[in-house]
Every structure is written in structure tokens, then in C-alpha cells.
Design a protein around this motif. Structure first.
Motif: not given
Length: 160
Positions: A56-64, A66-70, A72-83
Motif C-alpha cells: 500500500l506504500a512502496v509498490f504504489p509509489v514505484i508504480i506511480a 513509472i507511470e509518470r516517467r512513461w 501513462l499517468h491518468v488523473p482521477f476525479p476527486d470523487a474517485v479518490r475519496w471513494a
């Protein structure tokens, strides 16, 4: 004639994937040593910190990263983040409650490397209820809508 539970166990063994090869070394199934409840709770706490920290911390940070570097990052609406946060907190509460039950009632930990010495039914029951009352009906409705008769035929041919 063999007792019903032996027949059920044999059937379950035939139906499952042969995955024993992944349970070796530190991940091998071992009965938890006889110890005090506080020792089991401390071991479980350590497991929770390590595994949640990784997944829930290390792997998601690594994935994030990589997503930004390549790009591939997709922004999510705030409602999705809160849910997502609410779902994470609810699942975490259930996970912690289950881990405490395994430590105190089961006299062990949730991991196979120090598995419970006593059967704890609560752990599986909650997951089963959530799956059968919440997730499965939604998934089956979606599959029926998308695949129609092909899914209905499949559902008739297999067990739940």
C-alpha cells in the motif's frame, strides 16, 4: 466408506491448482509456536506493517513513478479518490479485525509461516459475505449484460 469431510477434502485437492512450490522457505506453512496472545499480536502487527507497507506504500509509489516517467499517468476525479480512500479504510478495518481474530482466537498469525493453532471461522466468513452479497451479484449482472446467452450457458455449466 470414508467420512464426508475426507471426501470433501479429496475433492478440494483435485479441484485446486497445484501451488505448493510457492510455499517454501520463509513462506512454508508452519504451525505457530505456542506463545502468549501478546506475542501472536506482536507478530501479526509486524506482518501487517511489512505487507501493508509494501503493497500500500512502496509498490504504489514505484508504480506511480513509472507511470509518470512513461507518461501513462491518468488523473482521477476527486470523487474517485475519496471513494477509494473510504474503501481502503473499510477494507483496512476488516483486515485489522481479521488479523486480531487470528492472533487472539487462533493463537497464530494470518500468514502461513506462523499459521493459527485453532480454527477461526470469522476470518473467512466476512470475506465470503462481502463476496456473495456485494461483489458477485454485481459481477454476474455485468457478465449477463455483456455476454448474454454465452454467459448464461457458462454459468449453468459450472459451480458458483
Amino acid at each position: 466408506m470414508a467420512p464426508a469431510y475426507e471426501l470433501t477434502a479429496r475433492r478440494q485437492e483435485q479441484d485446486r491448482l497445484q501451488t505448493e512450490w510457492i510455499l517454501f522457505g520463509p513462506f512454508a506453512i508452519r504451525l505457530a509456536p505456542a506463545a502468549s496472545t501478546s506475542t501472536h499480536v506482536a507478530r501479526t502487527t509486524g506482518q501487517v506493517v511489512v505487507f501493508w507497507g509494501l503493497f500500500l506504500a512502496v509498490f504504489p509509489v514505484i508504480i506511480a513513478v513509472i507511470e509518470r516517467r512513461w507518461n501513462l499517468h491518468v488523473p482521477f476525479p476527486d470523487a474517485v479518490r475519496w471513494a477509494g480512500l473510504v474503501l481502503l479504510l473499510a477494507a483496512s478495518a476488516l483486515g485489522i479485525w481479521s488479523a486480531v481474530a487470528m492472533s487472539t482466537r487462533g493463537e497464530g498469525t494470518p500468514l502461513p509461516s506462523a499459521t493459527a493453532r485453532r480454527l477461526v471461522v470469522v476470518y473467512a466468513l466476512c470475506g465470503s459475505l462481502v463476496w456473495n452479497w456485494v461483489v458477485r451479484p454485481l459481477e454476474e449482472a455485468d457478465l449477463t449484460e455483456r455476454f448474454g446467452a454465452a454467459y448464461a450457458e457458462y454459468a449453468d455449466a459450472v459451480r458458483c
